[in-house]
Write an enzyme that holds these catalytic residues in place. Structure first.
Site, PDB file in Angstrom:
ATOM      1  N   SER A  68       0.790  -1.227   0.000  1.00  0.00           N
ATOM      2  CA  SER A  68       0.000   0.000   0.000  1.00  0.00           C
ATOM      3  C   SER A  68       0.825   1.280   0.000  1.00  0.00           C
ATOM      4  CB  SER A  68      -0.924  -0.065   1.211  1.00  0.00           C
ATOM      5  OG  SER A  68      -1.909   0.915   1.115  1.00  0.00           O
ATOM      6  N   ASP A 285      -3.374   6.526  -2.768  1.00  0.00           N
ATOM      7  CA  ASP A 285      -2.109   5.904  -2.386  1.00  0.00           C
ATOM      8  C   ASP A 285      -1.785   4.780  -3.375  1.00  0.00           C
ATOM      9  OD1 ASP A 285      -3.883   3.965  -1.555  1.00  0.00           O
ATOM     10  OD2 ASP A 285      -2.817   3.506   0.294  1.00  0.00           O
ATOM     11  N   ASP A 289      -6.425   2.435  -1.941  1.00  0.00           N
ATOM     12  CA  ASP A 289      -7.451   2.308  -0.909  1.00  0.00           C
ATOM     13  C   ASP A 289      -7.558   3.563  -0.039  1.00  0.00           C
ATOM     14  OD1 ASP A 289      -5.125   1.843   0.491  1.00  0.00           O
ATOM     15  OD2 ASP A 289      -5.706  -0.132   1.243  1.00  0.00           O
ATOM     16  N   ALA A 391      -8.175   9.591   9.302  1.00  0.00           N
ATOM     17  CA  ALA A 391      -7.743  10.885   8.768  1.00  0.00           C
ATOM     18  C   ALA A 391      -6.903  10.690   7.502  1.00  0.00           C
ATOM     19  CB  ALA A 391      -6.954  11.642   9.823  1.00  0.00           C
ATOM     20  N   ARG A 521       1.769   5.758  19.402  1.00  0.00           N
ATOM     21  CA  ARG A 521       1.375   4.354  19.212  1.00  0.00           C
ATOM     22  C   ARG A 521       2.403   3.666  18.311  1.00  0.00           C
ATOM     23  NH1 ARG A 521      -0.693   4.134  14.102  1.00  0.00           N
ATOM     24  NH2 ARG A 521      -1.339   1.992  14.389  1.00  0.00           N
ATOM     25  N   PRO A 522       2.564   2.359  18.492  1.00  0.00           N
ATOM     26  CA  PRO A 522       3.467   1.652  17.588  1.00  0.00           C
ATOM     27  C   PRO A 522       2.782   1.464  16.243  1.00  0.00           C
ATOM     28  CG  PRO A 522       2.497   0.107  19.169  1.00  0.00           C
ATOM     29  CD  PRO A 522       1.942   1.468  19.496  1.00  0.00           C
ATOM     30  N   ARG A 530       4.698   6.080  16.128  1.00  0.00           N
ATOM     31  CA  ARG A 530       4.112   7.285  15.549  1.00  0.00           C
ATOM     32  C   ARG A 530       3.725   8.258  16.660  1.00  0.00           C
ATOM     33  NH1 ARG A 530       3.880   6.013  10.298  1.00  0.00           N
ATOM     34  NH2 ARG A 530       3.037   3.990   9.673  1.00  0.00           N
TER      35      ARG A 530
END
Ligand code: G16
Length: 562
Positions: A68, A285, A289, A391, A521-522, A530
């Site tokens: 992706s 992207d 998706d 987002a 968060r991982p 992140r």
């Protein structure tokens, strides 16, 4: 149970795909992702898993080879369940276990145990069917071969190569196949173009005068989306689209282009510039998706006005709400004597605070889940109409079967009475949306068409849309750490549970800023932590993000005491 022939088949074929040494792979946010060179054995084993899943569910299963939004040298694999959605989370531990089995013998043992536990039966010829798709990554071809060999090592399993596709196309095909519907790529384009045309034909006459005259320019991230849009475009005489970054011009996949770049960096992608000032632009992207829109406000800088997933969600919510109120079925109110439609929206912690405020103002029910389409999708399916968006531009609208059949009946009633045509049109629009929008997974192509139809319906320019509400300034960073699994979060990722102490330290930073909000968060697709921050000014958001990033480094970085 597996007989000896089956066991030796797996033993033999898996010995040709030894797992990489010293790497632990896990079925993360969206399947397995890693450097493509590490993935052959994982993809082979995912092929086995897909065949077992097909045997278990007596349904067609999908296998998509894609990484992706990640860089071109990465690749990945994910499984589409019978519904067309993501693999059931119950099977993820098995996916992890077989991906990391060190020897063919251990692999066979794990499969044998699982087959017994799940009570999977082997029936022979054509008892399992797996649709395979891949994105444009050069590594896709050999990985596809590995997947086929995995599938072929299960007796009775049939691999069908659907070629180079967008991820949502493959999910759509799996869903369509299992519903007994026509499921080729041409059928996909048919469904999208017919329902789009239907929405355009239902635009109130007066509004057509304001029809948006300028064209749409689409950034294909040098991936598969551009090529597919060129095909779709031919079936849409009413939509002028110019495709750039289609990958044909030699640009690199996702590099300086595409939805992830545009949304994170908030700057003009390659191939766009001053010539596009004021024009409506969209970025997909690499596997199409994700979708975001943007416009270039001036020649003075490379900054953009971003329309992210939250604002796409808001546009969709506004339109659906309008149709529901015409049908007098507003919100979760009693909508008619015989039906009460539940309408909800799903967001993650990354949703801009201003979008959440806006949606609340509209009176909508909002639920938060952790990052990952699989979580949002699951929640959205709880509603009659559930809209979910991250987002970053991943999202779709789910309609319950029950609501759709109510809507169809209502539609027929209204058309037979031949009165109250506004209500009839609203019902027709909702039905068209349910066909245009991908019910299996978020789909940039169908979302783009819905956006275009709604903007035309409302007579809105992209500027009007940008101004729907003003985003709070935000910043996203990523930090390389020694071991990202050391971070465990709770409350839809808004709170860190371990390592101890870091959340308190983050809270101290947040408290320094007006409208400050930040979380870490991982990542489930990259080896990083992140960091997200928002605040009332860009400087403040930047500074909050960078101090939280420093904390991450202090607590978890390579130099940290561990
Ligand atoms: C995938 C998932 C998304 C997720 C994104 C980033 O997107 O499908 O749900 O938001 O990864 O995840 P993370 O922050 O865990 O790396 P894509 O477009 O790469 O398939």
């Amino acid at each position: 149970d597996m007989d000896e022939r089956q066991k030796s088949l797996i033993l033999n074929s898996s010995s040709r795909f030894p797992p990489p040494q010293g790497v632990r792979l896990s079925y993360g946010t969206a399947g397995f992702r890693a450097d493509a060179l590490l993935l052959e054995s994982t993809v082979f084993r995912a092929g086995i898993l897909a065949a077992l899943r097909s045997l278990k569910t007596h349904s067609v299963i999908g296998l998509m080879i894609t990484a992706s939004h990640n860089k071109v040298s990465d690749n990945g694999i994910k499984v589409a369940d019978p519904s067309g959605g993501m693999l059931t989370q119950d099977w993820e531990p098995f996916a992890d276990a077989i991906a990391n089995a060190a020897t063919p013998e251990h692999l066979v043992q794990l499969i044998d145990e699982f087959v017994k536990k799940e009570n999977i039966h082997f029936h022979g010829v054509r008892s399992a069917e797996i649709l395979l798709g891949r994105d444009t990554r050069p590594s896709g071809e050999s990985l596809l071969e590995a997947a086929k060999q995995g599938i072929n090592s299960i007796v009775g399993a049939l691999a069908i190569d659907m070629g180079i596709l967008t991820t949502p196309q493959l999910h759509w095909m799996v869903r369509a196949r299992n519903k007994g519907m026509k499921a080729t790529e041409v059928d996909y384009y048919e469904q999208l173009s017919v329902s789009f045309r239907c929405l355009i034909d239902l635009i109130p006459n007066g509004q057509k005068i304001h029809e948006i005259e300028d064209k749409l320019v689409m950034d294909g991230a040098n991936g598969i989306g551009g090529e597919k849009m060129e095909v779709l475009k031919k079936m849409l005489d009413c939509l002028p689209i110019e495709v750039r970054n289609s990958g044909k011009g030699g640009g690199i996949l996702n590099e300086g282009v595409g939805a992830d770049y545009v949304q994170k960096e908030k700057v003009v992608p390659q191939g766009f510039g001053f010539k596009d000032v004021g024009i409506r632009c969209a970025s997909l992207d690499g596997d199409a998706d994700r979708l975001v829109y943007f416009s270039v406000p001036s020649c003075d800088s490379n900054m953009i006005d971003l329309v992210d997933g939250d604002k796409i969600l808001s546009l969709f919510a506004l339109f659906i709400k309008e149709q529901l109120s015409v049908l007098s079925m507003d919100g979760n109110e009693k909508i008619s004597d015989d039906y009460r439609a539940r309408f909800g929206v799903i967001q993650t912690a990354y949703a801009n605070g201003a979008s959440t405020d806006y949606l609340k103002q509209l009176g909508l029910e909002i639920v938060f889940t952790p990052t990952g389409v699989k979580y949002l999708h699951e929640q959205a399916a709880q509603y009659d109409i559930g809209i979910y968006f991250e987002a970053n531009g991943h999202g779709t609208i789910l309609f319950s079967e029950c609501f759709l059949s109510w809507l169809e009946t209502r539609c027929n009633e209204l058309s037979s009475k031949n009165q109250d045509t506004e209500q009839h049109k609203a019902a027709l629009r909702l039905l068209a949306v349910s066909k245009l929008i991908n019910q299996a997974v978020g789909d940039a192509l169908s979302n783009l068409l819905l956006v275009e139809a709604i903007l035309q319906h409302m007579g809105w320019s992209i500027h009007k849309w940008v101004e729907l509400y003003q985003d709070l300034p935000s910043r996203q960073l990523k930090v390389k750490v020694a071991d990202r699994t050391a971070v465990v979060t709770a409350n839809a990722e808004t709170m860190v549970v371990t390592p101890p102490g870091i959340q308190d330290a983050i809270n101290v930073e947040i408290a320094k800023y007006t409208r400050g909000r930040s979380f870490i968060r991982p990542s489930g697709t990259e080896d990083v932590i992140r960091v997200y921050a928002e605040a009332s000014t860009q400087e403040a958001a930047d500074s909050l993000a960078s101090s939280v990033a420093k904390l991450v480094d202090q607590f978890l970085g390579f130099g940290s005491p561990r």
